[in-house]
Enzyme design. Structure first.
Site, PDB file in Angstrom:
ATOM      1  N   GLU A 171       0.819  -1.195   0.000  1.00 50.02           N
ATOM      2  CA  GLU A 171       0.000   0.000   0.000  1.00 50.02           C
ATOM      3  C   GLU A 171       0.863   1.260   0.000  1.00 50.02           C
ATOM      4  O   GLU A 171       1.935   1.296   0.590  1.00 50.02           O
ATOM      5  CB  GLU A 171      -0.926  -0.012   1.220  1.00 50.02           C
ATOM      6  CG  GLU A 171      -1.851  -1.215   1.151  1.00 50.02           C
ATOM      7  CD  GLU A 171      -2.866  -1.300   2.286  1.00 50.02           C
ATOM      8  OE1 GLU A 171      -3.924  -1.883   2.044  1.00 50.02           O
ATOM      9  OE2 GLU A 171      -2.613  -0.808   3.390  1.00 50.02           O
TER      10      GLU A 171
ATOM     11  N   CYS B 135       3.552   8.358   1.323  1.00 46.44           N
ATOM     12  CA  CYS B 135       4.102   7.382   2.254  1.00 46.44           C
ATOM     13  C   CYS B 135       4.310   6.075   1.474  1.00 46.44           C
ATOM     14  O   CYS B 135       3.359   5.471   0.993  1.00 46.44           O
ATOM     15  CB  CYS B 135       3.106   7.214   3.397  1.00 46.44           C
ATOM     16  SG  CYS B 135       3.641   6.056   4.638  1.00 46.44           S
TER      17      CYS B 135
ATOM     18  N   GLY C  53       7.030  -2.279   5.856  1.00 42.99           N
ATOM     19  CA  GLY C  53       8.399  -2.787   5.779  1.00 42.99           C
ATOM     20  C   GLY C  53       9.416  -1.945   6.518  1.00 42.99           C
ATOM     21  O   GLY C  53       9.146  -0.831   6.953  1.00 42.99           O
ATOM     22  N   GLU C  54      10.599  -2.531   6.671  1.00 47.63           N
ATOM     23  CA  GLU C  54      11.719  -1.817   7.306  1.00 47.63           C
ATOM     24  C   GLU C  54      12.710  -1.462   6.194  1.00 47.63           C
ATOM     25  O   GLU C  54      13.415  -2.347   5.676  1.00 47.63           O
ATOM     26  CB  GLU C  54      12.368  -2.720   8.366  1.00 47.63           C
ATOM     27  CG  GLU C  54      13.701  -2.233   8.887  1.00 47.63           C
ATOM     28  CD  GLU C  54      13.723  -0.771   9.337  1.00 47.63           C
ATOM     29  OE1 GLU C  54      12.842  -0.346  10.109  1.00 47.63           O
ATOM     30  OE2 GLU C  54      14.627  -0.038   8.883  1.00 47.63           O
TER      31      GLU C  54
ATOM     32  N   SER D 129      12.052   5.422  14.808  1.00 47.12           N
ATOM     33  CA  SER D 129      10.841   5.013  15.511  1.00 47.12           C
ATOM     34  C   SER D 129      11.210   4.602  16.927  1.00 47.12           C
ATOM     35  O   SER D 129      11.579   3.455  17.164  1.00 47.12           O
ATOM     36  CB  SER D 129      10.196   3.835  14.764  1.00 47.12           C
ATOM     37  OG  SER D 129       9.691   4.291  13.537  1.00 47.12           O
ATOM     38  N   LEU D 130      11.101   5.525  17.850  1.00 51.56           N
ATOM     39  CA  LEU D 130      11.588   5.266  19.210  1.00 51.56           C
ATOM     40  C   LEU D 130      10.503   4.612  20.079  1.00 51.56           C
ATOM     41  O   LEU D 130      10.679   3.522  20.596  1.00 51.56           O
ATOM     42  CB  LEU D 130      12.079   6.580  19.825  1.00 51.56           C
ATOM     43  CG  LEU D 130      12.860   6.451  21.123  1.00 51.56           C
ATOM     44  CD1 LEU D 130      14.145   5.656  20.937  1.00 51.56           C
ATOM     45  CD2 LEU D 130      13.181   7.835  21.698  1.00 51.56           C
ATOM     46  N   HIS D 131       9.422   5.302  20.293  1.00 54.98           N
ATOM     47  CA  HIS D 131       8.222   4.761  20.974  1.00 54.98           C
ATOM     48  C   HIS D 131       8.360   4.440  22.455  1.00 54.98           C
ATOM     49  O   HIS D 131       7.390   4.023  23.083  1.00 54.98           O
ATOM     50  CB  HIS D 131       7.671   3.511  20.265  1.00 54.98           C
ATOM     51  CG  HIS D 131       7.529   3.676  18.799  1.00 54.98           C
ATOM     52  ND1 HIS D 131       6.880   4.741  18.226  1.00 54.98           N
ATOM     53  CD2 HIS D 131       7.955   2.913  17.766  1.00 54.98           C
ATOM     54  CE1 HIS D 131       6.917   4.619  16.906  1.00 54.98           C
ATOM     55  NE2 HIS D 131       7.563   3.535  16.606  1.00 54.98           N
TER      56      HIS D 131
ATOM     57  N   ASN E 131      -2.998   4.128  16.226  1.00 54.40           N
ATOM     58  CA  ASN E 131      -4.136   3.824  15.354  1.00 54.40           C
ATOM     59  C   ASN E 131      -4.542   2.375  15.569  1.00 54.40           C
ATOM     60  O   ASN E 131      -3.755   1.471  15.280  1.00 54.40           O
ATOM     61  CB  ASN E 131      -3.750   4.025  13.884  1.00 54.40           C
ATOM     62  CG  ASN E 131      -3.533   5.482  13.582  1.00 54.40           C
ATOM     63  OD1 ASN E 131      -4.387   6.317  13.869  1.00 54.40           O
ATOM     64  ND2 ASN E 131      -2.385   5.814  13.022  1.00 54.40           N
TER      65      ASN E 131
HETATM   66  N1  SAH Z   1       9.786   0.140   9.696  1.00 58.42           N
HETATM   67  C1  SAH Z   1       9.915   1.554   9.647  1.00 58.42           C
HETATM   68  C2  SAH Z   1       8.871   2.281   8.786  1.00 58.42           C
HETATM   69  C3  SAH Z   1       7.416   1.845   8.873  1.00 58.42           C
HETATM   70  S1  SAH Z   1       6.279   2.365  10.090  1.00 58.42           S
HETATM   71  C4  SAH Z   1       9.907   2.126  11.058  1.00 58.42           C
HETATM   72  O1  SAH Z   1       9.673   1.379  11.990  1.00 58.42           O
HETATM   73  O2  SAH Z   1      10.179   3.315  11.217  1.00 58.42           O
HETATM   74  C5  SAH Z   1       6.026   4.069  10.119  1.00 58.42           C
HETATM   75  C6  SAH Z   1       5.708   4.609  11.542  1.00 58.42           C
HETATM   76  O3  SAH Z   1       4.366   4.280  12.006  1.00 58.42           O
HETATM   77  C7  SAH Z   1       6.637   4.016  12.566  1.00 58.42           C
HETATM   78  O4  SAH Z   1       7.074   4.997  13.451  1.00 58.42           O
HETATM   79  C8  SAH Z   1       5.752   2.990  13.245  1.00 58.42           C
HETATM   80  O5  SAH Z   1       6.260   2.622  14.455  1.00 58.42           O
HETATM   81  C9  SAH Z   1       4.430   3.741  13.300  1.00 58.42           C
HETATM   82  N2  SAH Z   1       3.288   2.851  13.566  1.00 58.42           N
HETATM   83  C10 SAH Z   1       3.192   1.548  13.297  1.00 58.42           C
HETATM   84  N3  SAH Z   1       1.998   1.066  13.699  1.00 58.42           N
HETATM   85  C11 SAH Z   1       1.315   2.085  14.235  1.00 58.42           C
HETATM   86  C12 SAH Z   1       0.004   2.218  14.782  1.00 58.42           C
HETATM   87  N4  SAH Z   1      -0.820   1.191  14.852  1.00 58.42           N
HETATM   88  N5  SAH Z   1      -0.375   3.429  15.207  1.00 58.42           N
HETATM   89  C13 SAH Z   1       0.456   4.482  15.102  1.00 58.42           C
HETATM   90  N6  SAH Z   1       1.701   4.425  14.582  1.00 58.42           N
HETATM   91  C14 SAH Z   1       2.129   3.242  14.150  1.00 58.42           C
END
Ligand code: SAH
Length: 381
Positions: free
Chosen positions: A103, A116, A177-178, A231-233, A310
């Site tokens: 997508e 994106c 994907g990564e 992507s820290l989180h 989300n």
């Molecule tokens: N693999 C890469 C790029 C893809 S994800 C990465 O991890 O950066 C793009 C962003 O969306 C990332 O920061 C990911 O962690 C975040 N993401 C993934 N699932 C999500 C969700 N359900 N809600 C909000 N953000 C999400």
């Protein structure tokens, strides 16, 4: 010896010029006895004009066009379906060779349009809050399939006219994907996004997002000038180990140091990395987490992008309240950080972060879901 009698009638695949790096195209033309600069004409046809056949390339001699058509082609992936959200967000379901789908999402905002782009079919990382990981990993996308997503979107908007406005101003490698696990193809495609003979998008506006493949980040600095998002989180390893399993291999400090080094190695030192932080209710959205993040990021020049989680069907996580998001954001802001809260876009077409799965099975159920979501939208923005 029946085996020996099996004759394949499959035609040998032609070279795909879409996604081919400029230097490689120049060598190909040289091999054909042509001048290297012909590559410039061909690149402009493919990326500026959106050409998909050699016939269209009217300033290229007929002989060369015929020769090229014998050995090569411009083969984009196929658009299976295009969705348009009530808020203008668009999503393309793209069928790639072998029958899998990925997508691509376009998000229009005031004065800019962000595409994106996906880098793999599925993902091996299996971050606990991301739906892409739940479908497992199928394969890497080719450079043609990656740049092909930009090609498809650009064509669907009409191509940039000289002096006119461009629909796509930014590209983020934040689809499925990564990207750093598909290194060569992603780098080749991003270079075509940034090159003048490709899409000519500024390096500030082409962003690779990674969950933290540290050794690949070190290599990236040698071959790319793209911007970087991480992507820290989570503000500590214990929590990040749970959300992003890759953290057990490459813990937070190692990752942030590698990101900082990447930015420092760029020829311009005005850019800073983006830190992405998906806020999940009760998991990483508390005051203590915000305070820890303030401390953690002190040595790392960055801007912070907060993404309210989300939801998707296979997940029990929840999106925090608007107040919780604001509380988190204010703590960072008051500590002097640049913070953005990413608004949820394209929710009604499952186009938001982490909702990209590329599957088409069960279409009826999904369509039903789109409708239900559209009816009771509860966006916090
Ligand atoms: N693999 C890469 C790029 C893809 S994800 C990465 O991890 O950066 C793009 C962003 O969306 C990332 O920061 C990911 O962690 C975040 N993401 C993934 N699932 C999500 C969700 N359900 N809600 C909000 N953000 C999400």
């Amino acid at each position: 010896m029946a085996d020996a009698l099996i004759v394949s009638d499959a035609k040998p695949a032609k070279l795909n010029l879409l996604g081919m790096p400029r230097v490689q195209l120049e060598s190909l033309l040289e091999e054909l006895g042509e001048k290297r600069f012909r590559a410039q004409q061909i690149l402009k046809w493919i990326y500026h004009q959106g050409a998909s056949s050699f016939d269209e390339m009217t300033d290229v001699g007929r002989k060369l066009r015929e020769r090229l058509a014998e050995i090569a082609e411009i083969r984009p992936p196929e658009v299976e379906e295009e969705f348009i959200s009530a808020d203008g967000t668009r999503k393309w379901l793209i069928r790639v060779e072998g029958g899998s789908r990925v997508e691509t999402v376009f998000i229009p905002e005031d004065g800019r349009g962000t595409l994106c782009v996906s880098s793999q079919v599925g993902c091996v990382l299996d971050c606990t809050f991301c739906s892409t990981g739940k479908q497992g990993f199928q394969r890497d996308l080719t450079s043609a399939e990656i740049i092909g997503q930009v090609w498809i979107a650009a064509r669907s908007f009409g191509l940039p006219k000289k002096g006119g406005t461009r629909a796509i101003t930014n590209v983020v490698m934040m689809g499925m994907g990564e990207p750093l696990l598909n290194f060569d193809n992603v780098v080749a495609a991003m270079n075509l996004m940034m090159e003048d003979l490709g899409y000519g998008i500024s390096k500030r506006r082409v962003t690779l997002s990674t969950a933290g493949v540290v050794p690949a980040l070190d290599r990236l600095a040698e071959v790319s000038e793209a911007s970087l998002a991480v992507s820290l989180h989570a503000p500590n390893d214990e929590l990040r180990n749970q959300l992003v399993p890759l953290n057990k291999r490459y813990p937070i400090r190692e990752l942030l140091d590698a990101c900082k080094l990447y930015m420092e190695r760029q020829p311009d030192n005005k850019r800073v990395m983006t830190v992405e932080y998906t806020l999940i209710k009760g998991v990483n959205d508390q005051v203590e987490h915000a305070n820890q993040l303030v401390e953690l990021l002190r040595e790392y020049p960055c801007k912070i992008n907060l993404i309210p989680f989300n939801p998707f069907p296979q997940s029990d996580f929840e999106r925090p309240s608007r107040n919780a998001v604001m509380r988190f954001s204010n703590i960072l802001h008051n500590a002097g950080y640049r913070v953005m809260v990413r608004s949820t876009r394209g929710d009604d077409i499952d186009a938001a972060c982490g909702q990209l799965v590329g599957q088409v099975q069960d279409r009826t159920r999904r369509s039903q879901r789109y409708r239900e979501r559209a009816e009771k939208r509860t966006d916090i923005q």
